[in-house]
Design a protein around this motif. Sequence first.
Motif, PDB file in Angstrom:
ATOM      1  N   PRO A  69       3.550   5.428 183.438  1.00  0.00           N
ATOM      2  CA  PRO A  69       2.181   4.869 183.401  1.00  0.00           C
ATOM      3  C   PRO A  69       1.304   5.517 182.343  1.00  0.00           C
ATOM      4  N   LEU A  70       1.484   6.819 182.097  1.00  0.00           N
ATOM      5  CA  LEU A  70       0.655   7.476 181.073  1.00  0.00           C
ATOM      6  C   LEU A  70       0.938   6.926 179.683  1.00  0.00           C
ATOM      7  N   PHE A  71       2.224   6.810 179.345  1.00  0.00           N
ATOM      8  CA  PHE A  71       2.569   6.271 178.027  1.00  0.00           C
ATOM      9  C   PHE A  71       2.187   4.796 177.920  1.00  0.00           C
ATOM     10  N   LEU A  72       2.261   4.075 179.035  1.00  0.00           N
ATOM     11  CA  LEU A  72       1.873   2.661 179.014  1.00  0.00           C
ATOM     12  C   LEU A  72       0.376   2.517 178.745  1.00  0.00           C
ATOM     13  N   ILE A  73      -0.412   3.378 179.368  1.00  0.00           N
ATOM     14  CA  ILE A  73      -1.853   3.365 179.122  1.00  0.00           C
ATOM     15  C   ILE A  73      -2.141   3.742 177.667  1.00  0.00           C
ATOM     16  N   ALA A  74      -1.404   4.755 177.169  1.00  0.00           N
ATOM     17  CA  ALA A  74      -1.597   5.171 175.777  1.00  0.00           C
ATOM     18  C   ALA A  74      -1.210   4.060 174.815  1.00  0.00           C
ATOM     19  N   ALA A  75      -0.178   3.283 175.164  1.00  0.00           N
ATOM     20  CA  ALA A  75       0.255   2.188 174.288  1.00  0.00           C
ATOM     21  C   ALA A  75      -0.783   1.083 174.225  1.00  0.00           C
ATOM     22  N   THR A  76      -1.419   0.800 175.342  1.00  0.00           N
ATOM     23  CA  THR A  76      -2.426  -0.267 175.360  1.00  0.00           C
ATOM     24  C   THR A  76      -3.773   0.209 174.823  1.00  0.00           C
ATOM     25  N   THR A  77      -3.981   1.538 174.833  1.00  0.00           N
ATOM     26  CA  THR A  77      -5.284   2.066 174.406  1.00  0.00           C
ATOM     27  C   THR A  77      -5.280   2.548 172.957  1.00  0.00           C
ATOM     28  N   PHE A  78      -4.235   3.303 172.574  1.00  0.00           N
ATOM     29  CA  PHE A  78      -4.226   3.947 171.261  1.00  0.00           C
ATOM     30  C   PHE A  78      -3.259   3.276 170.284  1.00  0.00           C
ATOM     31  N   ASN A  79      -1.967   3.332 170.597  1.00  0.00           N
ATOM     32  CA  ASN A  79      -0.956   2.862 169.638  1.00  0.00           C
ATOM     33  C   ASN A  79       0.200   2.219 170.402  1.00  0.00           C
ATOM     34  N   PRO A  80       0.616   1.018 169.979  1.00  0.00           N
ATOM     35  CA  PRO A  80       1.737   0.358 170.680  1.00  0.00           C
ATOM     36  C   PRO A  80       3.038   1.144 170.623  1.00  0.00           C
ATOM     37  N   LEU A  81       3.147   2.108 169.675  1.00  0.00           N
ATOM     38  CA  LEU A  81       4.374   2.891 169.583  1.00  0.00           C
ATOM     39  C   LEU A  81       4.602   3.739 170.828  1.00  0.00           C
ATOM     40  N   PHE A  82       3.533   4.033 171.555  1.00  0.00           N
ATOM     41  CA  PHE A  82       3.692   4.763 172.808  1.00  0.00           C
ATOM     42  C   PHE A  82       4.507   3.954 173.824  1.00  0.00           C
ATOM     43  N   GLY A  83       4.622   2.640 173.607  1.00  0.00           N
ATOM     44  CA  GLY A  83       5.441   1.818 174.500  1.00  0.00           C
ATOM     45  C   GLY A  83       6.906   2.213 174.467  1.00  0.00           C
ATOM     46  N   ILE A  84       7.368   2.697 173.287  1.00  0.00           N
ATOM     47  CA  ILE A  84       8.760   3.167 173.193  1.00  0.00           C
ATOM     48  C   ILE A  84       8.967   4.365 174.104  1.00  0.00           C
ATOM     49  N   LEU A  85       7.996   5.284 174.104  1.00  0.00           N
ATOM     50  CA  LEU A  85       8.089   6.443 174.991  1.00  0.00           C
ATOM     51  C   LEU A  85       8.011   6.021 176.455  1.00  0.00           C
ATOM     52  N   ALA A  86       7.230   4.993 176.738  1.00  0.00           N
ATOM     53  CA  ALA A  86       7.142   4.515 178.117  1.00  0.00           C
ATOM     54  C   ALA A  86       8.484   3.973 178.585  1.00  0.00           C
ATOM     55  N   ILE A  87       9.158   3.208 177.721  1.00  0.00           N
ATOM     56  CA  ILE A  87      10.478   2.683 178.073  1.00  0.00           C
ATOM     57  C   ILE A  87      11.482   3.820 178.229  1.00  0.00           C
ATOM     58  N   ALA A  88      11.401   4.816 177.321  1.00  0.00           N
ATOM     59  CA  ALA A  88      12.313   5.962 177.414  1.00  0.00           C
ATOM     60  C   ALA A  88      12.094   6.734 178.707  1.00  0.00           C
ATOM     61  N   ALA A  89      10.832   6.911 179.095  1.00  0.00           N
ATOM     62  CA  ALA A  89      10.539   7.620 180.343  1.00  0.00           C
ATOM     63  C   ALA A  89      11.025   6.838 181.551  1.00  0.00           C
ATOM     64  N   LEU A  90      10.879   5.507 181.492  1.00  0.00           N
ATOM     65  CA  LEU A  90      11.293   4.675 182.622  1.00  0.00           C
ATOM     66  C   LEU A  90      12.805   4.654 182.796  1.00  0.00           C
TER      67      LEU A  90
END
Length: 210
Positions: free
Chosen positions: A74-95
Amino acid sequence: MAARNDTIEQERASFLARFRRDPAGLVYSRTPGGEGRLVSEDEAAALLTELDLMSHRHARRFSRSAWVAVIGFPLFLIAATTFNPLFGILAIAALCGWFVVAVVQRLARARFVAGVWPRLDRNPPVRALSRAEKLARGFAIPWWQTLLIFAVGAPLVLFVKAPPSALPQVWRDWQMVAIALFFIAAILMLVWGGIRQWRHRGAARGAGRP
């Protein structure tokens, strides 16, 4: 502290089942009751200790990866929607990280167990148990139980999983009854398993008291 892992406990029980007592001494087999090799008490204790240490490390690391998935996603997902979409890769990796960790660890434990037999190549060989001996020790099931599983269990599972549209109306009603019975049986098994674990933990606490 690592959480209790049923998969690791089942693997440990399966590994223990490869050891058996024979008149010649302690025997290790690739399959329970199969052809084996003599092992000393020290060798058996060392192998089990090595597996336990590996399992403890794996359970601890898996718990960490699960926490990373719970907190990091959830933290990386929030960061992806707020700051940079590249954080979505980290969200998928964490999941997905916990799944990758579980697969890698499972392969490592399987590799360890598979490597035990070559390590005992120098030990004296021991013949496999006969079918009567396997039945007596619980390493095999009688033929009538196997036939019962295939003659009753398999058709029942196919009947439950069959598409309702492929069955006559009368059979559809019986299918619903069978599905309900399956759910009831599953709930009863879960309740019984919970009661057994509760009793086992209570007995362990009682045995640990002075």
